[in-house]
Scaffold this motif. Structure first.
Motif, PDB file in Angstrom:
ATOM      1  N   ASP A  70      -8.452  16.290  30.298  1.00 32.95           N
ATOM      2  CA  ASP A  70      -8.811  14.904  30.614  1.00 32.95           C
ATOM      3  C   ASP A  70      -8.529  14.587  32.075  1.00 32.95           C
ATOM      4  OD1 ASP A  70      -9.648  14.379  28.059  1.00 32.95           O
ATOM      5  OD2 ASP A  70      -7.853  13.312  27.439  1.00 32.95           O
ATOM      6  N   THR A  71      -7.448  15.160  32.611  1.00 28.83           N
ATOM      7  CA  THR A  71      -7.045  14.895  33.992  1.00 28.83           C
ATOM      8  C   THR A  71      -7.885  15.680  34.989  1.00 28.83           C
ATOM      9  OG1 THR A  71      -4.764  14.534  33.249  1.00 28.83           O
ATOM     10  CG2 THR A  71      -5.090  14.934  35.604  1.00 28.83           C
ATOM     11  N   THR A  72      -8.290  16.900  34.617  1.00 27.27           N
ATOM     12  CA  THR A  72      -8.954  17.789  35.582  1.00 27.27           C
ATOM     13  C   THR A  72     -10.423  18.038  35.266  1.00 27.27           C
ATOM     14  OG1 THR A  72      -8.316  19.783  34.348  1.00 27.27           O
ATOM     15  CG2 THR A  72      -6.751  18.964  35.969  1.00 27.27           C
ATOM     16  N   GLY A  73     -10.979  17.378  34.261  1.00 26.48           N
ATOM     17  CA  GLY A  73     -12.368  17.597  33.868  1.00 26.48           C
ATOM     18  C   GLY A  73     -13.355  17.130  34.929  1.00 26.48           C
ATOM     19  N   ILE A  74     -14.445  17.866  35.078  1.00 28.07           N
ATOM     20  CA  ILE A  74     -15.483  17.495  36.046  1.00 28.07           C
ATOM     21  C   ILE A  74     -16.826  17.222  35.358  1.00 28.07           C
ATOM     22  CG2 ILE A  74     -14.396  18.719  37.954  1.00 28.07           C
ATOM     23  CD1 ILE A  74     -16.351  21.019  37.527  1.00 28.07           C
ATOM     24  N   GLN A  75     -16.909  17.521  34.058  1.00 24.74           N
ATOM     25  CA  GLN A  75     -18.076  17.125  33.272  1.00 24.74           C
ATOM     26  C   GLN A  75     -17.701  17.091  31.800  1.00 24.74           C
ATOM     27  OE1 GLN A  75     -21.619  19.307  31.694  1.00 24.74           O
ATOM     28  NE2 GLN A  75     -22.607  18.524  33.533  1.00 24.74           N
ATOM     29  N   PHE A  76     -18.080  16.004  31.115  1.00 22.59           N
ATOM     30  CA  PHE A  76     -17.755  15.842  29.703  1.00 22.59           C
ATOM     31  C   PHE A  76     -19.045  15.673  28.895  1.00 22.59           C
ATOM     32  CE2 PHE A  76     -14.071  14.596  32.050  1.00 22.59           C
ATOM     33  CZ  PHE A  76     -12.983  14.944  31.267  1.00 22.59           C
ATOM     34  N   ARG A  77     -19.132  16.410  27.780  1.00 23.52           N
ATOM     35  CA  ARG A  77     -20.294  16.285  26.901  1.00 23.52           C
ATOM     36  C   ARG A  77     -19.852  16.404  25.447  1.00 23.52           C
ATOM     37  NH1 ARG A  77     -25.134  20.177  28.325  1.00 23.52           N
ATOM     38  NH2 ARG A  77     -26.198  18.684  27.006  1.00 23.52           N
ATOM     39  N   MET A  78     -20.477  15.622  24.590  1.00 27.43           N
ATOM     40  CA  MET A  78     -20.278  15.767  23.152  1.00 27.43           C
ATOM     41  C   MET A  78     -21.438  16.589  22.614  1.00 27.43           C
ATOM     42  SD  MET A  78     -18.394  15.176  20.491  1.00 27.43           S
ATOM     43  CE  MET A  78     -17.312  13.800  20.863  1.00 27.43           C
ATOM     44  N   LEU A  79     -21.137  17.765  22.078  1.00 24.98           N
ATOM     45  CA  LEU A  79     -22.167  18.661  21.562  1.00 24.98           C
ATOM     46  C   LEU A  79     -22.560  18.284  20.139  1.00 24.98           C
ATOM     47  CD1 LEU A  79     -20.742  22.099  22.794  1.00 24.98           C
ATOM     48  CD2 LEU A  79     -22.137  20.431  24.044  1.00 24.98           C
ATOM     49  N   ASN A  80     -23.774  18.645  19.767  1.00 24.67           N
ATOM     50  CA  ASN A  80     -24.293  18.480  18.391  1.00 24.67           C
ATOM     51  C   ASN A  80     -24.383  17.026  17.951  1.00 24.67           C
ATOM     52  OD1 ASN A  80     -24.557  21.255  18.012  1.00 24.67           O
ATOM     53  ND2 ASN A  80     -22.476  21.470  17.238  1.00 24.67           N
ATOM     54  N   ARG A  81     -24.697  16.126  18.855  1.00 28.12           N
ATOM     55  CA  ARG A  81     -24.822  14.709  18.482  1.00 28.12           C
ATOM     56  C   ARG A  81     -25.938  14.486  17.463  1.00 28.12           C
ATOM     57  NH1 ARG A  81     -22.102  10.774  21.390  1.00 28.12           N
ATOM     58  NH2 ARG A  81     -21.174  11.398  23.381  1.00 28.12           N
ATOM     59  N   SER A  82     -26.943  15.363  17.455  1.00 27.01           N
ATOM     60  CA  SER A  82     -28.067  15.200  16.526  1.00 27.01           C
ATOM     61  C   SER A  82     -27.697  15.602  15.100  1.00 27.01           C
ATOM     62  CB  SER A  82     -29.266  16.024  16.999  1.00 27.01           C
ATOM     63  OG  SER A  82     -28.931  17.408  17.023  1.00 27.01           O
ATOM     64  N   LYS A  83     -26.539  16.230  14.938  1.00 27.20           N
ATOM     65  CA  LYS A  83     -26.092  16.663  13.618  1.00 27.20           C
ATOM     66  C   LYS A  83     -25.042  15.706  13.075  1.00 27.20           C
ATOM     67  CE  LYS A  83     -27.051  21.487  14.793  1.00 27.20           C
ATOM     68  NZ  LYS A  83     -26.523  22.869  14.910  1.00 27.20           N
ATOM     69  N   PHE A 225      -5.719  11.656  22.552  1.00 30.32           N
ATOM     70  CA  PHE A 225      -5.627  10.335  21.929  1.00 30.32           C
ATOM     71  C   PHE A 225      -4.760   9.395  22.750  1.00 30.32           C
ATOM     72  CE2 PHE A 225      -6.637  13.192  18.396  1.00 30.32           C
ATOM     73  CZ  PHE A 225      -7.717  12.513  17.836  1.00 30.32           C
ATOM     74  N   SER A 226      -4.093   9.920  23.779  1.00 31.43           N
ATOM     75  CA  SER A 226      -3.243   9.083  24.627  1.00 31.43           C
ATOM     76  C   SER A 226      -3.903   8.749  25.966  1.00 31.43           C
ATOM     77  CB  SER A 226      -1.899   9.781  24.886  1.00 31.43           C
ATOM     78  OG  SER A 226      -2.091  11.002  25.575  1.00 31.43           O
ATOM     79  N   THR A 227      -5.071   9.329  26.243  1.00 30.27           N
ATOM     80  CA  THR A 227      -5.772   9.074  27.505  1.00 30.27           C
ATOM     81  C   THR A 227      -6.574   7.785  27.411  1.00 30.27           C
ATOM     82  OG1 THR A 227      -5.959  11.444  27.957  1.00 30.27           O
ATOM     83  CG2 THR A 227      -7.416   9.984  29.178  1.00 30.27           C
ATOM     84  N   SER A 228      -6.512   6.970  28.444  1.00 29.64           N
ATOM     85  CA  SER A 228      -7.267   5.719  28.459  1.00 29.64           C
ATOM     86  C   SER A 228      -8.760   6.013  28.523  1.00 29.64           C
ATOM     87  CB  SER A 228      -6.859   4.871  29.670  1.00 29.64           C
ATOM     88  OG  SER A 228      -7.725   3.761  29.808  1.00 29.64           O
ATOM     89  N   ARG A 229      -9.502   5.398  27.632  1.00 31.69           N
ATOM     90  CA  ARG A 229     -10.947   5.610  27.594  1.00 31.69           C
ATOM     91  C   ARG A 229     -11.686   4.762  28.621  1.00 31.69           C
ATOM     92  NH1 ARG A 229      -9.346   7.889  23.156  1.00 31.69           N
ATOM     93  NH2 ARG A 229     -10.738   9.093  21.817  1.00 31.69           N
ATOM     94  N   SER A 230     -10.997   3.850  29.244  1.00 35.51           N
ATOM     95  CA  SER A 230     -11.659   2.951  30.191  1.00 35.51           C
ATOM     96  C   SER A 230     -11.625   3.471  31.621  1.00 35.51           C
ATOM     97  CB  SER A 230     -10.982   1.571  30.143  1.00 35.51           C
ATOM     98  OG  SER A 230      -9.607   1.678  30.487  1.00 35.51           O
ATOM     99  N   THR A 231     -10.937   4.602  31.846  1.00 35.16           N
ATOM    100  CA  THR A 231     -10.840   5.155  33.196  1.00 35.16           C
ATOM    101  C   THR A 231     -12.193   5.687  33.648  1.00 35.16           C
ATOM    102  OG1 THR A 231      -8.557   5.815  32.739  1.00 35.16           O
ATOM    103  CG2 THR A 231      -9.619   6.804  34.650  1.00 35.16           C
ATOM    104  N   PRO A 232     -12.717   5.195  34.787  1.00 36.06           N
ATOM    105  CA  PRO A 232     -14.004   5.726  35.285  1.00 36.06           C
ATOM    106  C   PRO A 232     -13.865   7.189  35.684  1.00 36.06           C
ATOM    107  CG  PRO A 232     -13.017   4.187  36.865  1.00 36.06           C
ATOM    108  CD  PRO A 232     -12.170   4.147  35.641  1.00 36.06           C
ATOM    109  N   ARG A 233     -14.931   7.977  35.447  1.00 33.53           N
ATOM    110  CA  ARG A 233     -14.856   9.416  35.683  1.00 33.53           C
ATOM    111  C   ARG A 233     -15.975   9.880  36.601  1.00 33.53           C
ATOM    112  NH1 ARG A 233     -11.172  11.907  32.915  1.00 33.53           N
ATOM    113  NH2 ARG A 233     -10.090  10.712  31.330  1.00 33.53           N
TER     114      ARG A 233
END
Length: 621
Positions: A70-83, A225-233
């Protein structure tokens, strides 16, 4: 004297040391290179199918991997959203250098962890109990428990074409010699595996007009689950291209100098992630294979060529890459290579990760024949927890298959035959509808709290979430939607609307009907729901619990049935030779694996249902 000594500071070793130290154990973490702590030697990414679920489980138990990405990520994707939700898997590219720096900082800030730059060459044993290690200087360091997290360093051998030389994890790292041989003399059975990695290229040499951009999610789902979801990335894009028939022709010209095809490589590689030469050889009808160009960080030009894992000669690699659209003028910064290494067959460990031959000695990570950062980190976390529990005289911690993907992973290791590097897939989990990435906190966080790895604040947030889920479910079960609102709701779908009014909870079970759509159709209900919660994760949980209610209940009943077999324990000294009626193969496998329960015995390849019936009758007597 240390409470716990951890050999190796890869993903397994880091989680093992952190967990044990946070449980009050004085730890020594030994690594050959402080700058390579938690190094991502292959793809700088965390998560993916099944691996994303494991990462969130590690977080729910109190591990560090999810916070690191979460701290060092440079791209985030949720896979298999169509499933369906059971298949949704978070994945993130990491800044390779920043990930290592983050983990080193966390470890150095842990007061109960000491670091030592050296290599373990042997263990110290009295009777059948391990009490320390010997390092390259010949010094013995005493410890009440030892965790070996050696990765691919044991007698590591790197191959590039017909050139091969000793290497531990990357081209520049030395292997570990002597430890395998010393463990074998103590009775352990070792094998040989292989893994590989693609070339790294300079992004300035890529023609981006010829490749397809793949940006990250606009509303990224983070891991912890402890990372703020509102932090801009800030995110970087990946890019898609593909091999051509000319690429394949050039690669085939190097097959006579391939260590895979000439027999130079003796270890077995991962079937699920084959090298490009293996793909071309096995799938001759395929004229093209996808290639993903993935950045390695914000402040580097280095890119990872995902899909082009190879150990072919360097000249062949470069020539072939120049036939791939976008890579016509490619500059290779490091060639691809294969690495062979020793591992120990995991039927030699308990589900706690402690070895069966020697007490207080734990194996975790690729030493057990697994592949992947997430699988390694999960084993390290479980090893660290169990070593700490044993040192303090507490009951061991074993996750069941219906509780976590981590439970499936470890159970597979100790009951299945390891003939190739093990990688977790969703298909390996028979209870995957209840083992989703979105509910890992609800499934496992109470364990993390029990071991002191999860703080009171996180537990309080979880309780508030559970209360909100219950309150919102109750609201939807009590409220009805009028026929007019239902007609309006279904007008946006291809399904026929039911006649009359309907309870919202039952309406939500219908295909194409979402909780968000219902709330938009009924402003008054939306106001009531908002008074209960404004947490999107609560809405998600309620919708999944509603839509899959029948499937979830069925899986829970199946899990309870199977769990009963885990209650039938088999004594460690049980004499299988004295049991008449066992098949010859069944007896051989039971003697080798020494399962701890009937449940484990039933999952061993070669042990038949008839063998299990005979065992249950004998144990019943």
């Amino acid at each position: 004297m240390y409470d716990i000594i951890v050999a190796g500071a890869g993903h397994a070793g880091c989680e093992a040391a952190l967990a044990a130290a946070r449980m009050g154990q004085k730890c020594l973490l030994i690594t050959s290179d402080f700058t390579a702590i938690a190094r991502m030697s292959c793809n700088p990414a965390i998560g993916g199918v099944a691996k994303g679920q494991i990462t969130r489980e590690i977080d729910a138990l109190g591990g560090e991997m999810a916070k690191a990405i979460d701290t060092t990520g440079i791209q985030f994707r949720m896979l298999n959203r169509s499933k369906g939700p059971a298949m949704h898997s978070p994945r993130a590219q990491a800044d390779r250098a920043e990930y290592t720096l983050y983990m080193r900082k966390v470890i150095e800030q842990e007061p109960l962890i000491d670091l030592l730059q050296d290599t373990v060459t042997d263990i110290r044993v009295s009777g059948t109990s391990c009490h320390g290690v010997m390092i390259t200087t010949g010094r013995t360091i005493e410890g009440r428990a030892v965790i070996l997290a050696c990765g691919t360093f044991l007698n590591g051998l790197i191959h590039i074409g017909m050139t091969h030389y000793p290497g531990g994890r990357t081209i520049a790292e030395p292997p570990v010699h002597g430890l395998t041989e010393n463990l074998v003399t103590r009775g352990f059975k070792a094998g040989r595996l292989k893994t590989g990695t693609p070339a790294r290229i300079d992004k300035r040499s890529v023609d981006f007009s010829k490749v397809t951009e793949q940006p990250g999610d606009t509303d990224p789902v983070i891991f912890s689950f402890s990372t703020s979801r509102s932090t801009p990335r800030r995110q970087l894009s990946c890019y898609l291209t593909a091999t051509t028939e000319k690429t394949h022709t050039i690669l085939e010209q190097g097959f006579d100098r391939s260590p895979l095809f000439t027999g130079k490589v003796q270890g077995v590689g991962p079937r699920y992630c084959p090298s490009i030469e293996d793909k071309i050889f096995r799938f001759k009808d395929r004229k093209s294979h996808h290639i993903f160009l993935e950045p390695e960080g914000f402040d580097t030009n280095e890119m990872y060529v995902n899909g082009l894992s190879t150990s072919l000669p360097e000249d062949i690699q470069i020539e072939a890459m120049k036939t791939i659209p976008g890579l016509e003028h490619v500059v290779v910064m490091r060639p691809g290579y294969a690495i062979e290494y020793d591992f120990f067959f995991p039927w030699q460990i308990h589900a706690t990760m402690e070895t069966k031959l020697i007490d207080n000695l734990y194996f975790c990570g690729q030493i057990n024949g697994t592949s992947g950062y997430e699988e390694a980190a999960a084993q390290g976390l479980i090893a660290g927890i169990n070593a700490a529990l044993k040192n303090t005289g507490q009951e061991p911690f074993v996750l069941k298959r219906h509780e976590a993907y981590i439970g499936v992973l470890i159970d597979d290791l100790i009951t299945k035959e390891t003939s190739e590097p093990y990688r977790m897939f969703t298909s390996a989990a028979e209870h995957r509808i209840i083992l989703r990435q979105d509910n890992a906190d609800r499934r496992l966080m109470h364990y993390g709290k029990k071991f002191g790895l999860i703080g009171d604040q996180q537990i309080q947030r979880l309780r508030q979430k559970e209360d909100s889920i219950h309150a919102l479910t109750t609201l939807l079960q009590s409220e009805r939607l009028s026929p007019e609102k239902i007609q309006h709701l279904f007008a946006q779908t291809s399904y026929k609307a039911p006649s009359g009014s309907m309870r919202v909870f039952n309406l939500l079970k219908r295909p194409s009907i979402s909780i968000q759509g219902i709330l938009e159709a009924s402003p008054s209900l939306a106001e009531q729901a908002k008074a209960v919660t404004d947490d999107p994760s609560v809405l998600e949980q309620v919708e999944i619990d509603c839509k899959y209610e029948g499937y979830i209940k069925r899986e829970q009943l199946m899990a309870e049935k199977i769990a009963r077999l885990e209650e039938h324990h088999i004594p460690e000294s049980f004499d299988y030779h004295a049991v008449k009626g066992l098949s010859n193969e069944g007896r051989e496998k039971l003697l080798r694996h020494r399962p701890e329960t009937i449940g484990q015995a039933s999952r061993i390849l070669g042990v038949t249902p008839a063998d299990i019936s005979v065992l249950m009758v004998r144990l019943g007597r």
